[in-house]
Write a protein that holds these residues in place. Structure first.
Motif, PDB file in Angstrom:
ATOM      1  N   GLN A 289      47.747 -26.643 -85.761  1.00 19.98           N
ATOM      2  CA  GLN A 289      48.844 -26.762 -86.051  1.00 19.98           C
ATOM      3  C   GLN A 289      49.714 -26.306 -84.770  1.00 19.98           C
ATOM      4  O   GLN A 289      51.015 -26.032 -84.920  1.00 19.98           O
ATOM      5  CB  GLN A 289      49.510 -25.801 -87.150  1.00 19.98           C
ATOM      6  N   GLY A 290      49.224 -25.684 -83.581  1.00 17.62           N
ATOM      7  CA  GLY A 290      49.923 -25.530 -82.469  1.00 17.62           C
ATOM      8  C   GLY A 290      50.159 -24.234 -82.279  1.00 17.62           C
ATOM      9  O   GLY A 290      50.903 -23.917 -81.355  1.00 17.62           O
ATOM     10  N   ILE A 291      49.633 -23.176 -83.031  1.00 11.91           N
ATOM     11  CA  ILE A 291      49.747 -21.615 -83.011  1.00 11.91           C
ATOM     12  C   ILE A 291      48.958 -21.133 -82.138  1.00 11.91           C
ATOM     13  O   ILE A 291      47.900 -21.700 -81.729  1.00 11.91           O
ATOM     14  CB  ILE A 291      49.461 -20.977 -84.401  1.00 11.91           C
ATOM     15  N   ASP A 292      49.546 -20.181 -81.220  1.00 11.15           N
ATOM     16  CA  ASP A 292      48.818 -19.603 -80.081  1.00 11.15           C
ATOM     17  C   ASP A 292      47.280 -18.879 -80.493  1.00 11.15           C
ATOM     18  O   ASP A 292      47.478 -18.399 -81.544  1.00 11.15           O
ATOM     19  CB  ASP A 292      49.669 -18.841 -79.224  1.00 11.15           C
ATOM     20  N   GLU A 293      46.572 -18.644 -79.529  1.00  9.11           N
ATOM     21  CA  GLU A 293      45.479 -18.006 -79.894  1.00  9.11           C
ATOM     22  C   GLU A 293      45.477 -16.702 -80.391  1.00  9.11           C
ATOM     23  O   GLU A 293      44.886 -16.335 -81.280  1.00  9.11           O
ATOM     24  CB  GLU A 293      44.458 -17.875 -78.652  1.00  9.11           C
ATOM     25  N   TYR A 294      46.316 -15.713 -79.839  1.00  8.87           N
ATOM     26  CA  TYR A 294      46.513 -14.461 -80.543  1.00  8.87           C
ATOM     27  C   TYR A 294      47.213 -14.471 -81.785  1.00  8.87           C
ATOM     28  O   TYR A 294      46.612 -13.767 -82.584  1.00  8.87           O
ATOM     29  CB  TYR A 294      47.432 -13.549 -79.495  1.00  8.87           C
ATOM     30  N   SER A 295      47.989 -15.128 -82.056  1.00  6.16           N
ATOM     31  CA  SER A 295      48.713 -15.511 -83.374  1.00  6.16           C
ATOM     32  C   SER A 295      47.772 -15.871 -84.378  1.00  6.16           C
ATOM     33  O   SER A 295      47.832 -15.543 -85.612  1.00  6.16           O
ATOM     34  CB  SER A 295      50.024 -16.220 -83.186  1.00  6.16           C
ATOM     35  N   ALA A 296      46.937 -16.693 -84.005  1.00  8.87           N
ATOM     36  CA  ALA A 296      45.959 -17.506 -84.740  1.00  8.87           C
ATOM     37  C   ALA A 296      44.729 -16.315 -85.323  1.00  8.87           C
ATOM     38  O   ALA A 296      44.667 -16.074 -86.241  1.00  8.87           O
ATOM     39  CB  ALA A 296      45.213 -18.734 -84.317  1.00  8.87           C
ATOM     40  N   ALA A 297      44.334 -15.484 -84.308  1.00  6.54           N
ATOM     41  CA  ALA A 297      43.576 -14.443 -84.411  1.00  6.54           C
ATOM     42  C   ALA A 297      44.112 -13.272 -85.223  1.00  6.54           C
ATOM     43  O   ALA A 297      43.468 -12.663 -86.048  1.00  6.54           O
ATOM     44  CB  ALA A 297      42.837 -13.907 -83.137  1.00  6.54           C
ATOM     45  N   PHE A 298      45.491 -13.145 -85.115  1.00 12.36           N
ATOM     46  CA  PHE A 298      46.186 -12.134 -86.067  1.00 12.36           C
ATOM     47  C   PHE A 298      46.336 -12.551 -87.492  1.00 12.36           C
ATOM     48  O   PHE A 298      46.255 -11.413 -88.334  1.00 12.36           O
ATOM     49  CB  PHE A 298      47.529 -12.000 -85.469  1.00 12.36           C
ATOM     50  N   LEU A 299      46.033 -13.769 -87.659  1.00 12.70           N
ATOM     51  CA  LEU A 299      45.902 -14.095 -89.122  1.00 12.70           C
ATOM     52  C   LEU A 299      44.909 -13.291 -89.604  1.00 12.70           C
ATOM     53  O   LEU A 299      44.751 -13.097 -90.855  1.00 12.70           O
ATOM     54  CB  LEU A 299      46.049 -15.853 -89.360  1.00 12.70           C
ATOM     55  N   LEU A 300      43.697 -13.677 -89.011  1.00 16.19           N
ATOM     56  CA  LEU A 300      42.546 -12.917 -89.698  1.00 16.19           C
ATOM     57  C   LEU A 300      42.567 -11.285 -89.887  1.00 16.19           C
ATOM     58  O   LEU A 300      42.172 -10.921 -90.752  1.00 16.19           O
ATOM     59  CB  LEU A 300      41.216 -13.052 -88.750  1.00 16.19           C
ATOM     60  N   SER A 301      43.254 -10.889 -89.007  1.00 20.23           N
ATOM     61  CA  SER A 301      43.721  -9.467 -89.212  1.00 20.23           C
ATOM     62  C   SER A 301      44.539  -9.280 -90.340  1.00 20.23           C
ATOM     63  O   SER A 301      44.448  -8.164 -90.954  1.00 20.23           O
ATOM     64  CB  SER A 301      44.320  -8.663 -87.964  1.00 20.23           C
ATOM     65  N   ILE A 302      45.597 -10.058 -90.603  1.00 18.07           N
ATOM     66  CA  ILE A 302      46.511 -10.030 -91.768  1.00 18.07           C
ATOM     67  C   ILE A 302      45.596 -10.113 -92.748  1.00 18.07           C
ATOM     68  O   ILE A 302      45.555  -9.334 -94.053  1.00 18.07           O
ATOM     69  CB  ILE A 302      47.699 -10.861 -91.608  1.00 18.07           C
ATOM     70  N   PHE A 303      44.851 -11.110 -93.074  1.00 20.99           N
ATOM     71  CA  PHE A 303      43.783 -11.333 -94.335  1.00 20.99           C
ATOM     72  C   PHE A 303      42.945 -10.148 -94.411  1.00 20.99           C
ATOM     73  O   PHE A 303      42.824  -9.736 -95.652  1.00 20.99           O
ATOM     74  CB  PHE A 303      42.979 -12.833 -93.886  1.00 20.99           C
ATOM     75  N   ALA A 304      42.409  -9.594 -93.362  1.00 21.38           N
ATOM     76  CA  ALA A 304      41.559  -8.298 -93.589  1.00 21.38           C
ATOM     77  C   ALA A 304      42.467  -7.079 -94.161  1.00 21.38           C
ATOM     78  O   ALA A 304      41.776  -6.464 -94.746  1.00 21.38           O
ATOM     79  CB  ALA A 304      40.898  -8.171 -92.180  1.00 21.38           C
ATOM     80  N   LEU A 305      43.348  -6.924 -93.505  1.00 18.46           N
ATOM     81  CA  LEU A 305      44.302  -5.822 -93.961  1.00 18.46           C
ATOM     82  C   LEU A 305      44.734  -5.924 -95.673  1.00 18.46           C
ATOM     83  O   LEU A 305      44.737  -4.822 -96.276  1.00 18.46           O
ATOM     84  CB  LEU A 305      45.713  -5.720 -93.420  1.00 18.46           C
ATOM     85  N   ALA A 306      45.116  -7.001 -95.817  1.00 22.16           N
ATOM     86  CA  ALA A 306      45.182  -7.270 -97.533  1.00 22.16           C
ATOM     87  C   ALA A 306      44.028  -7.002 -98.145  1.00 22.16           C
ATOM     88  O   ALA A 306      44.011  -6.356 -99.245  1.00 22.16           O
ATOM     89  CB  ALA A 306      45.853  -8.735 -97.918  1.00 22.16           C
ATOM     90  N   ASP A 307      42.853  -7.647 -97.832  1.00 22.71           N
ATOM     91  CA  ASP A 307      41.515  -7.640 -98.199  1.00 22.71           C
ATOM     92  C   ASP A 307      41.227  -5.913 -98.279  1.00 22.71           C
ATOM     93  O   ASP A 307      40.489  -5.208 -99.139  1.00 22.71           O
ATOM     94  CB  ASP A 307      40.454  -8.330 -97.294  1.00 22.71           C
ATOM     95  N   MET A 308      41.400  -5.240 -97.145  1.00 21.62           N
ATOM     96  CA  MET A 308      41.000  -3.947 -97.010  1.00 21.62           C
ATOM     97  C   MET A 308      41.653  -3.036 -98.234  1.00 21.62           C
ATOM     98  O   MET A 308      41.067  -1.996 -98.739  1.00 21.62           O
ATOM     99  CB  MET A 308      41.602  -3.474 -95.721  1.00 21.62           C
ATOM    100  N   PHE A 309      43.090  -3.392 -98.288  1.00 22.73           N
ATOM    101  CA  PHE A 309      43.811  -2.638 -99.435  1.00 22.73           C
ATOM    102  C   PHE A 309      43.258  -2.868-100.796  1.00 22.73           C
ATOM    103  O   PHE A 309      43.137  -1.785-101.370  1.00 22.73           O
ATOM    104  CB  PHE A 309      45.189  -3.051 -99.230  1.00 22.73           C
ATOM    105  N   VAL A 310      42.928  -4.016-101.284  1.00 22.04           N
ATOM    106  CA  VAL A 310      42.687  -4.358-102.372  1.00 22.04           C
ATOM    107  C   VAL A 310      41.305  -4.086-102.969  1.00 22.04           C
ATOM    108  O   VAL A 310      40.902  -3.716-104.164  1.00 22.04           O
ATOM    109  CB  VAL A 310      42.817  -6.034-102.740  1.00 22.04           C
ATOM    110  N   ARG A 311      40.158  -3.794-101.978  1.00 22.79           N
ATOM    111  CA  ARG A 311      38.907  -3.514-102.420  1.00 22.79           C
ATOM    112  C   ARG A 311      38.646  -2.106-103.074  1.00 22.79           C
ATOM    113  O   ARG A 311      38.201  -1.987-104.178  1.00 22.79           O
ATOM    114  CB  ARG A 311      38.053  -3.868-101.364  1.00 22.79           C
ATOM    115  N   PRO A 312      39.258  -1.060-102.510  1.00 22.01           N
ATOM    116  CA  PRO A 312      39.091   0.260-103.333  1.00 22.01           C
ATOM    117  C   PRO A 312      39.882   0.029-104.361  1.00 22.01           C
ATOM    118  O   PRO A 312      39.464   0.795-105.251  1.00 22.01           O
ATOM    119  CB  PRO A 312      39.430   1.313-102.287  1.00 22.01           C
TER     120      PRO A 312
END
Length: 481
Positions: A289-312
């Protein structure tokens, strides 16, 4: 919590103590097992251009790795039963390191399939299954909480690896990054060293010396677990005699006659066709979609942070007296929630829309992952869990292997990612509805079996009392005569 686990294991798990160190080791080991294949997607677009391959061909790298991780489940089960979790996890860490080092020398995409996919995947199998198994030996009442905390390792490590991989790629290229990642994953060896086997002899003494009040509290908590209701939950003792055959000891085929296990297996086979592909293609979708590499990689970090919160959080909620007796419904909701997220993803526009999707998907994915193996242990019991997870993973490796390449083929054919997300959403939603219906049926049957068992016990007790009364009357009559 289940009494069956106490009876057949021959000891009461400590539910704490060194068990929390084991949970920390499992946190690292499970974290690398699940986060590592996802984090490698950061390199996919560049490797795709380097080797001039299609979306479906590059997706095979993660697919082969995940499928090898699942296919190695039975082998890992055998090794864990023979050598224990500690040694197997350490060997797994060395295998992943070796695979990544060899992959850094790769000259074509097939080389990556073999080194990252097969060698690395089997190494991850030796990290995942032993970590899941050993938690069941240390925890009983607090098992959902312990599993939830251990499974939190995946988002924590993914949120770290996603931006780190982008930095490594910019600094060293994908070859140098693979070498560095191979050294990082050696931390699994340290995690394996923490997995000291539980001291069962001490625990047996603890059972004899424990107060009656504590035993009654444990029995009351155990009565709420669904696994106590089933006549199917006939578990093998961990200290089996050496005369048992290999099949009986390591591959419990009787599980295929277990109603709850079959429900879990059928639903998961459908679910896994759409489970991993949305994560694998999240960063490539953003770049498309034309998003730069670091912003695209940061999506995985956002996904992981939400994931991290909800597991425990899911572990805490799953351990409550309201959810624990019917935890399978909680799992069914998590699966359905994932499907709805994927169906809504194509409606997200721009980077802000993808961030919102990453948050909701992270919550859904974390709930499902925290419950994925807990519900299996709830169905079959802790003593059979090692064999059950081995059988499940070998069968699931098919959809795990085919899911991302099939999704990549949809992207190649339509030139758009939305059809891939629609397909994954349908797979998840169908399996979620299947789980709701079949677990309703299963719980109903379990309750019927429990009532019949209670009625039989009451009838036998009444007959015994009546027989005793008749004997006493006969004795008195003989005395009077």
């Amino acid at each position: 919590m289940p009494p069956a686990a106490v009876t057949n294991l021959g000891y009461t798990p400590p539910d704490g103590g060194w068990g929390w160190a084991v949970v920390f080791g499992a946190f690292i080991s499970i974290g690398f097992s699940y986060a590592f294949p996802k984090s490698l997607t950061i390199y996919f677009k560049e490797i795709q251009e380097y080797f001039s391959v299609s979306y479906s061909e590059i997706a095979w790298v993660s697919s082969v790795m995940l499928a090898s991780m699942y296919a190695g489940g039975p082998v890992s089960s055998v090794l864990v039963n023979r050598y224990g979790s500690r040694r197997v996890v350490i060997v797994g860490g060395v295998m992943v390191c070796t695979g990544m080092a060899l992959a850094s020398l790769g000259t074509n995409i097939i080389h990556l399939y073999l080194c990252v996919g097969v060698i690395g995947g089997f190494g991850l199998a030796f990290n995942l299954q032993p970590s899941l198994t050993i938690i069941g030996t240390y925890f009983q009442v607090k098992r959902p909480l312990a599993n939830g905390l251990a499974m939190t390792g995946s988002p924590v490590i993914l949120s770290t690896l996603a931006p780190l991989n982008q930095f490594l790629f910019d600094s060293f290229g994908w070859r140098g990054s693979f070498l560095i990642l191979g050294s990082i994953v050696l931390n699994c060896c340290v995690a394996g060293a923490l997995m000291r086997p539980v001291n069962k002899s001490i625990q047996r003494k603890t059972i004899d010396e424990s107060s009656k009040c504590e035993n009654e509290a444990e029995e009351h908590a155990a009565a709420e677990d669904t696994s106590t209701h089933s006549d199917n939950l006939q578990t093998e003792d961990q200290s089996e005699s050496k005369g048992h055959s290999f099949v009986q000891k390591f591959i419990d085929v009787s599980l295929f006659r277990h109603r709850g296990f079959l429900i879990y297996l059928i639903g998961n086979v459908v679910m896994f066709f759409g489970f991993f592909a949305p994560v694998v293609f999240m960063a490539p979708y953003a770049k498309h979609q034309g998003i730069d590499e670091y912003s695209a990689a940061f999506l995985l970090s956002i996904f992981a942070l939400a994931d991290m919160f909800v597991r425990p959080t899911t572990g805490f909620v799953g351990n409550t007296k309201w959810i624990r007796p019917r935890i399978q419904y909680f799992f069914s909701f998590a699966v359905s929630y994932n499907g709805i997220c994927h169906l809504m993803c194509p409606l997200a526009s721009g980077y802000t829309g993808l961030v919102v999707y990453a948050v909701f998907f992270g919550l859904a994915f974390g709930m499902l992952s925290a419950l994925l193996f807990e519900v299996l242990m709830d169905l079959v019991g802790a003593p059979r869990f090692s064999t059950a997870v081995g059988l499940v993973t070998i069968i699931e490796c098919g959809p795990v292997l085919l899911g991302p390449p099939m999704s990549g083929a949809l992207v190649d054919y339509f030139g758009d990612y939305k059809y891939m997300y629609y397909a994954c959403g349908v797979f998840m939603l169908v399996s979620g509805i299947f789980f709701f219906i079949m677990h309703y049926y299963n719980y109903k049957k379990l309750d019927e079996e429990h009532r019949k068992s209670k009625a039989m016990e009451t009838r036998n007790s009444d007959e015994a009392v009546e027989l005793k009364t008749n004997q006493d009357d006969r004795t008195m009559n003989e005395t009077d005569e």
